[in-house]
Design a protein around this motif. Structure first.
Motif, PDB file in Angstrom:
ATOM      1  N   ASP A  13      46.271  41.341  34.580  1.00  9.57           N
ATOM      2  CA  ASP A  13      45.289  41.809  35.634  1.00  9.57           C
ATOM      3  C   ASP A  13      45.083  43.534  35.252  1.00  9.57           C
ATOM      4  O   ASP A  13      46.037  44.374  34.986  1.00  9.57           O
ATOM      5  CB  ASP A  13      46.173  42.014  37.031  1.00  9.57           C
ATOM      6  CG  ASP A  13      46.315  40.392  37.522  1.00  9.57           C
ATOM      7  OD1 ASP A  13      45.301  39.507  36.901  1.00  9.57           O
ATOM      8  OD2 ASP A  13      47.049  40.187  38.085  1.00  9.57           O
ATOM      9  N   TRP A  17      41.406  41.629  32.361  1.00 11.18           N
ATOM     10  CA  TRP A  17      40.199  41.226  33.404  1.00 11.18           C
ATOM     11  C   TRP A  17      40.276  42.335  34.383  1.00 11.18           C
ATOM     12  O   TRP A  17      41.514  42.702  34.893  1.00 11.18           O
ATOM     13  CB  TRP A  17      40.244  39.743  33.338  1.00 11.18           C
ATOM     14  CG  TRP A  17      41.541  39.638  34.084  1.00 11.18           C
ATOM     15  CD1 TRP A  17      42.055  39.427  35.290  1.00 11.18           C
ATOM     16  CD2 TRP A  17      42.349  38.534  33.234  1.00 11.18           C
ATOM     17  NE1 TRP A  17      43.319  38.959  35.324  1.00 11.18           N
ATOM     18  CE2 TRP A  17      43.491  37.932  34.204  1.00 11.18           C
ATOM     19  CE3 TRP A  17      42.357  37.885  32.190  1.00 11.18           C
ATOM     20  CZ2 TRP A  17      44.504  37.287  33.812  1.00 11.18           C
ATOM     21  CZ3 TRP A  17      43.545  37.074  31.521  1.00 11.18           C
ATOM     22  CH2 TRP A  17      44.356  36.657  32.601  1.00 11.18           C
ATOM     23  N   ASN A  19      40.747  42.957  38.128  1.00 11.08           N
ATOM     24  CA  ASN A  19      41.340  42.332  39.277  1.00 11.08           C
ATOM     25  C   ASN A  19      41.269  43.104  40.608  1.00 11.08           C
ATOM     26  O   ASN A  19      40.835  42.696  41.560  1.00 11.08           O
ATOM     27  CB  ASN A  19      42.884  42.095  38.911  1.00 11.08           C
ATOM     28  CG  ASN A  19      43.859  41.135  39.896  1.00 11.08           C
ATOM     29  OD1 ASN A  19      43.513  40.091  40.293  1.00 11.08           O
ATOM     30  ND2 ASN A  19      44.612  41.893  40.206  1.00 11.08           N
ATOM     31  N   GLY A  99      40.650  33.111  41.462  1.00 11.54           N
ATOM     32  CA  GLY A  99      40.921  33.077  40.084  1.00 11.54           C
ATOM     33  C   GLY A  99      40.184  32.071  39.351  1.00 11.54           C
ATOM     34  O   GLY A  99      40.554  31.840  38.163  1.00 11.54           O
ATOM     35  N   LYS A 101      37.104  32.167  38.532  1.00 10.03           N
ATOM     36  CA  LYS A 101      36.151  32.958  37.630  1.00 10.03           C
ATOM     37  C   LYS A 101      37.131  34.426  37.309  1.00 10.03           C
ATOM     38  O   LYS A 101      37.580  34.882  38.486  1.00 10.03           O
ATOM     39  CB  LYS A 101      35.022  33.210  38.074  1.00 10.03           C
ATOM     40  CG  LYS A 101      34.105  31.847  38.119  1.00 10.03           C
ATOM     41  CD  LYS A 101      32.596  32.127  38.645  1.00 10.03           C
ATOM     42  CE  LYS A 101      31.848  31.034  38.875  1.00 10.03           C
ATOM     43  NZ  LYS A 101      30.446  31.412  39.279  1.00 10.03           N
ATOM     44  N   VAL A 102      36.889  34.936  36.079  1.00  6.97           N
ATOM     45  CA  VAL A 102      37.490  36.246  35.665  1.00  6.97           C
ATOM     46  C   VAL A 102      36.394  36.928  35.251  1.00  6.97           C
ATOM     47  O   VAL A 102      35.678  36.461  34.419  1.00  6.97           O
ATOM     48  CB  VAL A 102      38.857  35.964  35.121  1.00  6.97           C
ATOM     49  CG1 VAL A 102      39.843  35.331  35.828  1.00  6.97           C
ATOM     50  CG2 VAL A 102      38.674  35.333  33.786  1.00  6.97           C
ATOM     51  N   GLU A 103      36.510  38.386  35.248  1.00  5.07           N
ATOM     52  CA  GLU A 103      35.581  39.271  34.666  1.00  5.07           C
ATOM     53  C   GLU A 103      36.322  39.896  33.477  1.00  5.07           C
ATOM     54  O   GLU A 103      37.012  40.846  33.725  1.00  5.07           O
ATOM     55  CB  GLU A 103      34.722  40.310  35.735  1.00  5.07           C
ATOM     56  CG  GLU A 103      33.866  41.132  34.961  1.00  5.07           C
ATOM     57  CD  GLU A 103      33.377  41.945  36.290  1.00  5.07           C
ATOM     58  OE1 GLU A 103      33.060  43.299  35.652  1.00  5.07           O
ATOM     59  OE2 GLU A 103      33.610  41.757  37.215  1.00  5.07           O
ATOM     60  N   GLN A 132      48.140  33.027  38.967  1.00  3.75           N
ATOM     61  CA  GLN A 132      48.027  33.848  37.716  1.00  3.75           C
ATOM     62  C   GLN A 132      47.636  32.912  36.514  1.00  3.75           C
ATOM     63  O   GLN A 132      46.711  33.127  35.787  1.00  3.75           O
ATOM     64  CB  GLN A 132      49.429  34.260  37.399  1.00  3.75           C
ATOM     65  CG  GLN A 132      49.698  35.673  38.058  1.00  3.75           C
ATOM     66  CD  GLN A 132      48.750  36.709  38.065  1.00  3.75           C
ATOM     67  OE1 GLN A 132      47.692  36.975  38.961  1.00  3.75           O
ATOM     68  NE2 GLN A 132      48.691  37.470  36.942  1.00  3.75           N
ATOM     69  N   LYS A 135      43.800  32.163  36.586  1.00  2.00           N
ATOM     70  CA  LYS A 135      43.206  33.187  35.838  1.00  2.00           C
ATOM     71  C   LYS A 135      43.243  32.940  34.560  1.00  2.00           C
ATOM     72  O   LYS A 135      42.528  33.375  33.721  1.00  2.00           O
ATOM     73  CB  LYS A 135      43.770  34.410  36.599  1.00  2.00           C
ATOM     74  CG  LYS A 135      43.285  34.883  37.859  1.00  2.00           C
ATOM     75  CD  LYS A 135      43.509  36.326  38.328  1.00  2.00           C
ATOM     76  CE  LYS A 135      45.087  36.461  38.711  1.00  2.00           C
ATOM     77  NZ  LYS A 135      45.373  37.791  39.420  1.00  2.00           N
ATOM     78  N   SER A 139      40.265  32.683  32.000  1.00  2.00           N
ATOM     79  CA  SER A 139      39.889  33.854  31.171  1.00  2.00           C
ATOM     80  C   SER A 139      39.587  33.050  29.511  1.00  2.00           C
ATOM     81  O   SER A 139      38.774  33.737  28.806  1.00  2.00           O
ATOM     82  CB  SER A 139      40.867  34.643  30.693  1.00  2.00           C
ATOM     83  OG  SER A 139      42.221  34.258  30.004  1.00  2.00           O
TER      84      SER A 139
END
Length: 228
Positions: A13, A17, A19, A99, A101-103, A132, A135, A139
Motif C-alpha cells: 500500500d 499502488w 491506497n 480493492g 481495482k488498484v492504481e 489485502q 488488492k 494488481s
C-alpha cells in the motif's frame, strides 16, 4: 549499484499502488455529508484519527476498520447512533475501498519486472487478509515475487520472524517502503537495509521521524534500477 543476488522486500500500500488517497477522499466525502454545524474539517479529522487509533487493536487495518471508525465518528459528531440509512450511506462512501481495482504507482510493474532478474523479490504487507489479497490479485504483480506475505502488524518481531523463516541474512536484505513507522524503523532495528520511498498521501498514523543516514531515500519507484 548493489551487486545482484540480494533480497528485496517490498511494502504494498502506497509503495506499489495508491491506497491512502482513497481513504482520504472517503473521509472528505464523509465530512461534507455530515456537515457539522460548528466543527471545522481539521478538528473532525483529528477526532477521526483518535477513533481509528483506538479501533486498530480490535479491528485491525484497512477498509473494515475505516468504515467502523466512520460509524463511531458519526456517533461522536451527532450524539446518536447511525440509523439504517446512515449506515448505508457510510458503506457507500467506503465502496471505492473494496480493492477490486488498484492504481499502480507509475513505473512499478516495469521496475519490478527488471529487478526480479537481478534479485529475489518478496512482498510484505500488513492488513486484513481478505482485503489485502484482493488488492494483490487486482494488481497483477504477485507473479513477480518469490513469496507474498500478509501480516497483522509490521514491527521488529514481525521482521525478525520473517527473515528467520525465509533464511534471509539481514545485512543482505533491503526493505523498501513508504512508511517510516512500519517499513523503515523496525526493519533497521533487526539489521535490514532500507529504502524510503515517500508518498505524499501516506497515512498520518504511519508518520515518524527518520534520522538514519544509512537509509537510502528516493523520490520515484523507477529510481531503484539505478541502485539495484
Amino acid at each position: 549499484m548493489i551487486e545482484p543476488g540480494r533480497t528485496l522486500i517490498f511494502d504494498a500500500d502506497d509503495t506499489l499502488w495508491e491506497n491512502n488517497v482513497l481513504f482520504e477522499r472517503a473521509l472528505d466525502d464523509f465530512i461534507t455529508w455530515v456537515a457539522h454545524p460548528s466543527l471545522a474539517p481539521p478538528e473532525i479529522r483529528r477526532r477521526f484519527a483518535a477513533i481509528q487509533t483506538a479501533s486498530i487493536p480490535t479491528h485491525g487495518y484497512g477498509a473494515p476498520m475505516f468504515q467502523y471508525s466512520l460509524g463511531r465518528c458519526f456517533e461522536e459528531l451527532t450524539g446518536r447512533p447511525a440509523g439504517e440509512a446512515e449506515h448505508a450511506e457510510i458503506a457507500d462512501l467506503c465502496a471505492a475501498l473494496s480493492g477490486h481495482k488498484v492504481e499502480l504507482i507509475p513505473g512499478v510493474a516495469a521496475t519490478l519486472e527488471e529487478l526480479r532478474h537481478r534479485h529475489e523479490l518478496h512482498l510484505l504487507t500488513k492488513g486484513s487478509p481478505e482485503p489485502q489479497q484482493r488488492k494483490i490479485d487486482a494488481s497483477g504483480l504477485a507473479p513477480l515475487f518469490t513469496s507474498v506475505h500478509i501480516v497483522a502488524e509490521k514491527d521488529a518481531a514481525t521482521y525478525r520472524r520473517f527473515t528467520t523463516e525465509l533464511g534471509i541474512v539481514p545485512e543482505d536484505g533491503w526493505m523498501i517502503g513508504n512508511s517510516v513507522k512500519s517499513d523503515i524503523l523496525p526493519a533497521r532495528e533487526v539489521g535490514l537495509n532500507a529504502v524510503f520511498l515517500p508518498n505524499e498521501h501516506t497515512w498520518e498514523l504511519e508518520h515518524a521521524e527518520l534520522d538514519d543516514e544509512h537509509v537510502l531515500e528516493l523520490t520515484a519507484f523507477p529510481e531503484l534500477l539505478a541502485h539495484f
